[in-house]
Design a protein around this motif. Sequence first.
Motif, PDB file in Angstrom:
ATOM      1  N   GLY A  27       0.814  -1.252   0.227  1.00 16.25           N
ATOM      2  CA  GLY A  27       0.025   0.160   0.047  1.00 16.25           C
ATOM      3  C   GLY A  27       0.906   1.264   0.019  1.00 16.25           C
ATOM      4  N   PHE A  28       0.091   2.375   0.168  1.00 12.69           N
ATOM      5  CA  PHE A  28       0.766   3.679   0.263  1.00 12.69           C
ATOM      6  C   PHE A  28       1.007   4.054   1.812  1.00 12.69           C
ATOM      7  N   TYR A  29       2.497   4.279   1.987  1.00 14.16           N
ATOM      8  CA  TYR A  29       2.754   4.383   3.569  1.00 14.16           C
ATOM      9  C   TYR A  29       2.775   5.821   3.537  1.00 14.16           C
ATOM     10  N   ALA A  30       2.395   6.374   4.624  1.00  9.18           N
ATOM     11  CA  ALA A  30       2.221   7.826   5.265  1.00  9.18           C
ATOM     12  C   ALA A  30       2.795   7.823   6.680  1.00  9.18           C
ATOM     13  N   ASN A  31       3.302   9.098   7.047  1.00 10.29           N
ATOM     14  CA  ASN A  31       3.958   9.235   8.188  1.00 10.29           C
ATOM     15  C   ASN A  31       3.528  10.500   9.092  1.00 10.29           C
ATOM     16  N   THR A  32       3.182  10.784  10.143  1.00  9.05           N
ATOM     17  CA  THR A  32       2.770  11.834  11.108  1.00  9.05           C
ATOM     18  C   THR A  32       4.079  12.555  11.211  1.00  9.05           C
ATOM     19  N   SER A  33       5.118  12.305  11.121  1.00  7.59           N
ATOM     20  CA  SER A  33       6.368  12.967  11.522  1.00  7.59           C
ATOM     21  C   SER A  33       7.100  13.714  10.340  1.00  7.59           C
ATOM     22  N   TYR A  34       7.012  14.901  10.220  1.00 10.79           N
ATOM     23  CA  TYR A  34       7.542  15.360   9.008  1.00 10.79           C
ATOM     24  C   TYR A  34       9.244  15.129   9.115  1.00 10.79           C
ATOM     25  N   ALA A  51       9.953  11.770   8.000  1.00 15.71           N
ATOM     26  CA  ALA A  51       9.755  11.593   6.379  1.00 15.71           C
ATOM     27  C   ALA A  51      11.109  12.293   5.505  1.00 15.71           C
ATOM     28  N   MET A  52      11.546  13.290   6.462  1.00 18.65           N
ATOM     29  CA  MET A  52      12.678  13.754   5.743  1.00 18.65           C
ATOM     30  C   MET A  52      14.030  13.184   5.837  1.00 18.65           C
ATOM     31  N   PHE A  53      14.061  12.349   6.663  1.00 17.21           N
ATOM     32  CA  PHE A  53      15.188  11.434   6.981  1.00 17.21           C
ATOM     33  C   PHE A  53      15.037  10.189   6.148  1.00 17.21           C
ATOM     34  N   TRP A  54      13.844   9.794   5.720  1.00 18.73           N
ATOM     35  CA  TRP A  54      13.730   8.564   4.814  1.00 18.73           C
ATOM     36  C   TRP A  54      14.018   9.133   3.479  1.00 18.73           C
ATOM     37  N   VAL A  55      13.710  10.368   3.091  1.00 18.22           N
ATOM     38  CA  VAL A  55      13.973  10.890   1.859  1.00 18.22           C
ATOM     39  C   VAL A  55      15.604  11.165   1.740  1.00 18.22           C
ATOM     40  N   LYS A  56      16.099  11.520   2.592  1.00 22.52           N
ATOM     41  CA  LYS A  56      17.523  11.775   2.342  1.00 22.52           C
ATOM     42  C   LYS A  56      18.458  10.599   2.386  1.00 22.52           C
ATOM     43  N   ARG A  57      17.873   9.563   3.207  1.00 21.91           N
ATOM     44  CA  ARG A  57      18.377   8.293   3.347  1.00 21.91           C
ATOM     45  C   ARG A  57      18.292   7.774   1.697  1.00 21.91           C
TER      46      ARG A  57
END
Length: 98
Positions: A7-14, A17-23
Amino acid sequence: TLDYGAGFYANTSYEQAMFWVKRRLLEKSLSKGFVNVYEFDKNYVEDIKCLEFDVPNEDWVDFVMQNRTQKDFKHDYDIVYGPIANDKVGIQIRKSYQ
Protein backbone atom coordinates in the motif's frame (compact mmCIF):
# COMPACT_ATOMS: atom_id res chain seq x y z
CA THR A 1 5.07 -4.28 1.64
CA LEU A 2 6.49 -4.13 5.13
CA ASP A 3 4.80 -3.70 8.52
CA TYR A 4 1.28 -3.07 7.27
CA GLY A 5 1.31 -4.86 3.93
CA ALA A 6 1.15 -3.56 0.39
CA GLY A 7 0.00 0.00 0.00
CA PHE A 8 0.76 3.67 0.28
CA TYR A 9 2.68 4.51 3.45
CA ALA A 10 2.40 7.87 5.18
CA ASN A 11 3.96 9.27 8.32
CA THR A 12 2.81 11.74 10.97
CA SER A 13 6.38 13.01 11.53
CA TYR A 14 7.78 15.47 8.98
CA GLU A 15 11.26 14.98 10.46
CA GLN A 16 11.11 11.22 9.99
CA ALA A 17 9.82 11.67 6.44
CA MET A 18 12.80 13.96 5.70
CA PHE A 19 15.15 11.36 7.17
CA TRP A 20 13.77 8.69 4.79
CA VAL A 21 13.99 11.00 1.78
CA LYS A 22 17.62 11.84 2.57
CA ARG A 23 18.43 8.18 3.15
CA ARG A 24 16.87 7.18 -0.18
CA LEU A 25 18.76 9.97 -1.97
CA LEU A 26 22.03 8.58 -0.64
CA GLU A 27 21.12 4.96 -1.42
CA LYS A 28 20.09 5.74 -4.99
CA SER A 29 22.65 8.51 -5.65
CA LEU A 30 19.86 10.96 -6.43
CA SER A 31 20.08 14.73 -6.18
CA LYS A 32 16.44 15.64 -5.52
CA GLY A 33 13.71 14.23 -3.31
CA PHE A 34 10.32 15.30 -1.99
CA VAL A 35 8.20 15.15 1.13
CA ASN A 36 4.51 15.39 0.32
CA VAL A 37 2.14 16.66 3.00
CA TYR A 38 -1.46 15.41 3.15
CA GLU A 39 -4.38 15.92 5.49
CA PHE A 40 -6.84 13.10 6.01
CA ASP A 41 -9.78 12.75 8.36
CA LYS A 42 -11.32 9.28 8.29
CA ASN A 43 -14.49 10.67 9.86
CA TYR A 44 -15.38 12.30 6.54
CA VAL A 45 -15.13 9.07 4.55
CA GLU A 46 -17.91 6.52 4.61
CA ASP A 47 -17.47 2.76 4.44
CA ILE A 48 -13.79 2.73 5.24
CA LYS A 49 -12.32 -0.17 7.20
CA CYS A 50 -9.58 0.89 9.62
CA LEU A 51 -7.25 -0.98 11.93
CA GLU A 52 -5.51 1.16 14.53
CA PHE A 53 -2.72 0.35 16.95
CA ASP A 54 -2.02 2.97 19.62
CA VAL A 55 1.07 1.21 20.92
CA PRO A 56 3.30 -1.66 19.77
CA ASN A 57 1.47 -4.38 21.71
CA GLU A 58 1.16 -8.14 21.09
CA ASP A 59 -1.63 -7.74 18.51
CA TRP A 60 0.51 -5.21 16.64
CA VAL A 61 3.51 -7.56 16.68
CA ASP A 62 1.37 -10.42 15.33
CA PHE A 63 0.01 -8.22 12.52
CA VAL A 64 3.45 -6.88 11.57
CA MET A 65 4.94 -10.36 11.58
CA GLN A 66 2.18 -11.72 9.36
CA ASN A 67 2.91 -8.97 6.84
CA ARG A 68 6.67 -9.46 7.04
CA THR A 69 6.88 -13.24 7.05
CA GLN A 70 3.82 -14.73 5.32
CA LYS A 71 4.39 -14.34 1.59
CA ASP A 72 0.73 -14.48 0.59
CA PHE A 73 -0.73 -12.72 3.63
CA LYS A 74 -3.33 -10.10 2.72
CA HIS A 75 -5.64 -8.10 4.91
CA ASP A 76 -8.82 -6.27 3.95
CA TYR A 77 -8.26 -2.99 5.80
CA ASP A 78 -8.36 0.24 3.84
CA ILE A 79 -6.18 2.00 6.41
CA VAL A 80 -3.83 0.60 9.03
CA TYR A 81 -2.53 3.16 11.50
CA GLY A 82 0.09 2.56 14.14
CA PRO A 83 3.72 2.61 15.20
CA ILE A 84 6.53 1.94 12.75
CA ALA A 85 8.83 -0.93 13.68
CA ASN A 86 12.24 0.73 13.98
CA ASP A 87 15.47 -1.27 14.23
CA LYS A 88 15.14 -1.76 18.01
CA VAL A 89 11.57 -3.02 17.71
CA GLY A 90 12.53 -5.22 14.77
CA ILE A 91 15.21 -6.93 16.86
CA GLN A 92 12.70 -7.60 19.65
CA ILE A 93 10.17 -8.97 17.17
CA ARG A 94 12.74 -11.35 15.67
CA LYS A 95 13.73 -12.56 19.16
CA SER A 96 10.13 -13.28 20.10
CA TYR A 97 9.52 -15.29 16.91
CA GLN A 98 12.64 -17.47 17.10
